[in-house]
Design a protein around this motif. Structure first.
Motif, PDB file in Angstrom:
ATOM      1  N   MET A   1       0.857  -1.201   0.000  1.00 16.62           N
ATOM      2  CA  MET A   1       0.000   0.000   0.000  1.00 16.62           C
ATOM      3  C   MET A   1       0.880   1.234   0.000  1.00 16.62           C
ATOM      4  N   TYR A   2       0.573   2.176  -0.884  1.00 14.53           N
ATOM      5  CA  TYR A   2       1.327   3.421  -0.961  1.00 14.53           C
ATOM      6  C   TYR A   2       0.884   4.308   0.188  1.00 14.53           C
ATOM      7  N   GLY A   3       1.806   4.597   1.093  1.00 18.29           N
ATOM      8  CA  GLY A   3       1.461   5.301   2.317  1.00 18.29           C
ATOM      9  C   GLY A   3       0.687   6.595   2.142  1.00 18.29           C
ATOM     10  N   PRO A   4       1.311   7.570   1.496  1.00 16.97           N
ATOM     11  CA  PRO A   4       0.684   8.891   1.516  1.00 16.97           C
ATOM     12  C   PRO A   4      -0.481   9.003   0.542  1.00 16.97           C
ATOM     13  N   LEU A   5      -1.660   8.719   1.003  1.00 17.39           N
ATOM     14  CA  LEU A   5      -2.808   8.950   0.137  1.00 17.39           C
ATOM     15  C   LEU A   5      -3.035  10.455   0.065  1.00 17.39           C
ATOM     16  N   ALA A   6      -3.754  10.853  -0.953  1.00 16.95           N
ATOM     17  CA  ALA A   6      -3.918  12.284  -1.191  1.00 16.95           C
ATOM     18  C   ALA A   6      -4.487  12.980   0.047  1.00 16.95           C
ATOM     19  N   GLU A   7      -3.941  14.129   0.352  1.00 12.22           N
ATOM     20  CA  GLU A   7      -4.452  14.935   1.462  1.00 12.22           C
ATOM     21  C   GLU A   7      -4.642  16.362   0.943  1.00 12.22           C
ATOM     22  N   THR A   8      -5.339  17.166   1.687  1.00 12.69           N
ATOM     23  CA  THR A   8      -5.565  18.543   1.251  1.00 12.69           C
ATOM     24  C   THR A   8      -4.244  19.309   1.263  1.00 12.69           C
ATOM     25  N   ILE A   9      -4.001  20.047   0.184  1.00 16.86           N
ATOM     26  CA  ILE A   9      -2.764  20.812   0.064  1.00 16.86           C
ATOM     27  C   ILE A   9      -3.155  22.263  -0.241  1.00 16.86           C
ATOM     28  N   ARG A  10      -2.503  23.206   0.421  1.00 16.62           N
ATOM     29  CA  ARG A  10      -2.844  24.614   0.199  1.00 16.62           C
ATOM     30  C   ARG A  10      -1.667  25.358  -0.395  1.00 16.62           C
ATOM     31  N   THR A  11      -1.969  26.298  -1.279  1.00 19.80           N
ATOM     32  CA  THR A  11      -0.957  27.219  -1.780  1.00 19.80           C
ATOM     33  C   THR A  11      -1.476  28.623  -1.482  1.00 19.80           C
ATOM     34  N   GLN A  12      -0.757  29.620  -1.961  1.00 20.41           N
ATOM     35  CA  GLN A  12      -1.181  30.984  -1.694  1.00 20.41           C
ATOM     36  C   GLN A  12      -2.606  31.240  -2.208  1.00 20.41           C
ATOM     37  N   ARG A  13      -2.891  30.752  -3.431  1.00 22.49           N
ATOM     38  CA  ARG A  13      -4.195  31.093  -4.038  1.00 22.49           C
ATOM     39  C   ARG A  13      -5.133  29.907  -4.193  1.00 22.49           C
ATOM     40  N   LEU A  14      -4.613  28.698  -3.937  1.00 18.96           N
ATOM     41  CA  LEU A  14      -5.379  27.503  -4.291  1.00 18.96           C
ATOM     42  C   LEU A  14      -5.492  26.522  -3.127  1.00 18.96           C
ATOM     43  N   VAL A  15      -6.518  25.691  -3.208  1.00 19.35           N
ATOM     44  CA  VAL A  15      -6.634  24.537  -2.306  1.00 19.35           C
ATOM     45  C   VAL A  15      -6.783  23.308  -3.191  1.00 19.35           C
ATOM     46  N   LEU A  16      -5.931  22.321  -2.970  1.00 25.69           N
ATOM     47  CA  LEU A  16      -6.038  21.052  -3.689  1.00 25.69           C
ATOM     48  C   LEU A  16      -6.731  20.067  -2.753  1.00 25.69           C
ATOM     49  N   GLU A  17      -7.887  19.610  -3.202  1.00 18.77           N
ATOM     50  CA  GLU A  17      -8.740  18.793  -2.351  1.00 18.77           C
ATOM     51  C   GLU A  17      -8.783  17.377  -2.927  1.00 18.77           C
ATOM     52  N   PRO A  18      -8.514  16.346  -2.118  1.00 19.77           N
ATOM     53  CA  PRO A  18      -8.562  14.978  -2.654  1.00 19.77           C
ATOM     54  C   PRO A  18      -9.908  14.704  -3.309  1.00 19.77           C
ATOM     55  N   LEU A  19      -9.845  14.093  -4.468  1.00 24.91           N
ATOM     56  CA  LEU A  19     -11.059  13.826  -5.242  1.00 24.91           C
ATOM     57  C   LEU A  19     -12.043  12.961  -4.473  1.00 24.91           C
ATOM     58  N   ALA A  20     -13.315  13.337  -4.553  1.00 26.34           N
ATOM     59  CA  ALA A  20     -14.410  12.517  -4.002  1.00 26.34           C
ATOM     60  C   ALA A  20     -15.500  12.447  -5.072  1.00 26.34           C
ATOM     61  N   VAL A  21     -16.353  11.446  -4.967  1.00 28.05           N
ATOM     62  CA  VAL A  21     -17.373  11.237  -6.001  1.00 28.05           C
ATOM     63  C   VAL A  21     -18.298  12.452  -6.116  1.00 28.05           C
ATOM     64  N   HIS A  22     -18.617  13.069  -4.988  1.00 24.58           N
ATOM     65  CA  HIS A  22     -19.562  14.200  -5.026  1.00 24.58           C
ATOM     66  C   HIS A  22     -19.016  15.401  -5.795  1.00 24.58           C
ATOM     67  N   HIS A  23     -17.694  15.457  -6.000  1.00 17.81           N
ATOM     68  CA  HIS A  23     -17.128  16.570  -6.776  1.00 17.81           C
ATOM     69  C   HIS A  23     -17.663  16.603  -8.201  1.00 17.81           C
ATOM     70  N   ALA A  24     -18.175  15.462  -8.678  1.00 18.80           N
ATOM     71  CA  ALA A  24     -18.678  15.414 -10.058  1.00 18.80           C
ATOM     72  C   ALA A  24     -19.776  16.455 -10.276  1.00 18.80           C
ATOM     73  N   ASP A  25     -20.563  16.716  -9.259  1.00 14.43           N
ATOM     74  CA  ASP A  25     -21.689  17.640  -9.441  1.00 14.43           C
ATOM     75  C   ASP A  25     -21.216  19.052  -9.776  1.00 14.43           C
ATOM     76  N   GLU A  26     -20.178  19.509  -9.119  1.00 15.75           N
ATOM     77  CA  GLU A  26     -19.691  20.857  -9.434  1.00 15.75           C
ATOM     78  C   GLU A  26     -18.682  20.853 -10.583  1.00 15.75           C
ATOM     79  N   MET A  27     -17.985  19.737 -10.792  1.00 12.33           N
ATOM     80  CA  MET A  27     -16.964  19.715 -11.852  1.00 12.33           C
ATOM     81  C   MET A  27     -17.571  19.561 -13.248  1.00 12.33           C
ATOM     82  N   ALA A  28     -18.712  18.872 -13.348  1.00 12.46           N
ATOM     83  CA  ALA A  28     -19.276  18.622 -14.685  1.00 12.46           C
ATOM     84  C   ALA A  28     -19.495  19.935 -15.450  1.00 12.46           C
TER      85      ALA A  28
END
Ligand SMILES: CC(C)(COP(=O)(O)OP(=O)(O)OC[C@H]1O[C@@H](n2cnc3c(N)ncnc32)[C@H](O)[C@@H]1OP(=O)(O)O)[C@@H](O)C(=O)NCCC(=O)NCCS
Length: 195
Positions: A1-28
């Motif tokens: 098993m690959y240890g580091p599964l995706a976690e939330t990452i922040r930058t100055q202007r952005l937030v990288l959020e681990p993908l979830a199924v419900h994201h499809a509603d806003e991403m479509a």
């Protein structure tokens, strides 16, 4: 098993959020533009198709593939607007060898496992040209290098100048190799430290 599964990452202007199924509603609707597919193939997916795709991505590959799929939605931090996504497919690379110095008995052993990540970035049309892909991909690379990935590659269509510009700004170099479908292989030179 690959240890580091995706976690939330922040930058100055952005937030990288681990993908979830419900994201499809806003991403479509955000990704509903054929121009995004010019160099990467495919076509925009409906909300239901995107839900099914995200469910597949979130479930990950079968364990025997020894491969890990890491996917993040990219949001603008100030208003939480979803602007695109980044992803990394992590696979084990061939193991190197460690040679113990002769003074301690001169043995050759398999070196620590090496991992290679293939990365990609997509930013929706209204949000392009603001440096979001570069900012998201840079923090993705930093995260991967800090979490056991040794090699980073990206494959870019030779006419995809914005994507090539992003790869170059990240420090990746065009290797001269091409994939079976004619994409250029870009690679992070060995020894490149996280930014
Ligand atoms: C590639 C992509 C992610 C770039 O997103 P972005 O947020 O606009 O990227 P950035 O703003 O961080 O940087 C884009 C760079 O490309 C450059 N660029 C944009 N259009 C260009 C063009 N027609 N010719 C040359 N360079 C161009 C920009 O000038 C910028 O470089 P600079 O900062 O040195 O000026 C976006 O265009 C996209 O999603 N395309 C469709 C999906 C895709 O092809 N993904 C790549 C898969 S490998």
């Amino acid at each position: 098993m690959y240890g580091p599964l995706a976690e939330t990452i922040r930058t100055q202007r952005l937030v990288l959020e681990p993908l979830a199924v419900h994201h499809a509603d806003e991403m479509a609707p955000v990704l509903d533009d054929r121009r995004l597919h010019r160099y990467i193939g495919g076509e925009p997916l409906t909300r239901d198709e995107l839900r099914a795709r995200y469910a597949h991505l979130v479930a990950g590959p079968a364990p025997f593939h020894q491969e890990y799929w890491l996917n993040w939605i990219v949001r603008r931090a100030r208003d939480r607007q979803a602007v695109g996504y980044v992803r990394a497919t992590v696979t084990p690379a061939a193991r190197g060898f460690t040679v113990t110095p002769p003074s301690t008995g001169s043995t050759v052993r398999p070196g620590p496992p090496r991992r290679i990540a293939s990365v990609a970035w997509v930013i929706a049309m209204p949000y392009q040209g603001f440096g979001f892909a570069t900012e998201a991909a840079r923090v993705l690379l930093d995260w991967l290098l800090a979490h056991g990935v040794h090699d980073v590659v990206a494959t870019v269509h030779p006419d995809n100048r914005p994507s090539a510009a992003v790869a170059a700004k990240l420090g990746l170099r065009r290797t001269g190799e091409t994939t079976g479908d004619g994409e250029d292989v870009w690679r992070l030179p060995h020894g490149t430290p996280p930014t």
